[in-house]
Scaffold this active site. Structure first.
Site, mmCIF file in Angstrom:
data_model
loop_
_atom_site.group_PDB
_atom_site.id
_atom_site.type_symbol
_atom_site.label_atom_id
_atom_site.label_comp_id
_atom_site.label_asym_id
_atom_site.label_seq_id
_atom_site.Cartn_x
_atom_site.Cartn_y
_atom_site.Cartn_z
ATOM 1 N N PRO A 53 -8.954 12.403 -20.881
ATOM 2 C CG PRO A 53 -9.326 12.455 -23.396
ATOM 3 C CD PRO A 53 -9.653 11.591 -22.049
ATOM 4 C CB CYS A 54 -8.193 17.611 -18.805
ATOM 5 S SG CYS A 54 -8.825 19.159 -18.379
ATOM 6 N N PRO A 55 -9.281 18.845 -22.117
ATOM 7 C CG PRO A 55 -10.973 19.693 -23.175
ATOM 8 C CD PRO A 55 -10.533 18.519 -22.171
ATOM 9 N N GLY A 58 -4.499 20.358 -21.458
ATOM 10 C CA GLY A 58 -3.986 19.709 -22.515
ATOM 11 C C GLY A 58 -3.089 18.423 -22.292
ATOM 12 C CG ASN A 59 -1.012 15.599 -19.549
ATOM 13 O OD1 ASN A 59 -0.915 14.692 -20.100
ATOM 14 N ND2 ASN A 59 -0.534 15.862 -18.406
#
Length: 154
Positions: A53-55, A58-59
């Site tokens: 996940p990549c903060p 947001g995905n």
């Protein structure tokens, strides 16, 4: 006392793929055996293959959308470097004509804020794109790189 007929599946299963034995782990949340290099994401509540996940976007960035994420951070790196260079060039050219302090006095908020924001953005975004370039070049996932440790051994 009720008898329960449900038995959870084994935690791992070995499968032969191209003459190699591959151990698949069972994900109790998704109720499936995960493919190799897959981990369960607690943010999106799915098993994500190859990436994590990549903060910032947001995905979850996975196998199917990693090239778009990588292109995004590379283009963002070029854009921030270009904006930083343009601000420095514009400030330098205007300072040669009017003087540095006069230029800062006539536009007090524009140049210093743009320089500070671009300076820190360039380093953080270039660092992120450099890290992902390293991951692409070494064929590692973010999870594999973080669990590998500093010495490079599993």
């Amino acid at each position: 006392m009720g008898s329960s007929t449900y038995r959870p599946p084994a935690r791992t299963m070995e499968v032969v793929i191209n003459k190699y034995v591959v151990k698949l782990k069972y994900c109790y949340t998704c109720k499936m055996f995960r493919p190799p290099r897959t981990s369960h994401c607690s943010v999106c509540d799915n098993c994500v293959e190859v990436r994590s996940p990549c903060p910032w976007v947001g995905n979850c960035v996975g196998k199917r959308n990693y090239r778009y994420f990588y292109a995004f951070i590379l283009s963002l790196s070029f854009l921030t470097a270009f904006i930083f260079a343009c601000v420095v060039t514009h400030l330098t050219l205007r300072s040669q004509r009017d003087g540095f302090l006069t230029t800062l006095k006539t536009t007090p908020a524009r140049y210093p804020s743009a320089l500070v924001i671009c300076f820190f953005s360039v380093w953080s975004i270039l660092g992120l794109s450099g890290f992902h370039t390293y991951l692409v070049a070494s064929n590692l996932t973010t999870n594999e790189d973080s669990t590998r440790g500093w010495c490079g051994s599993w």
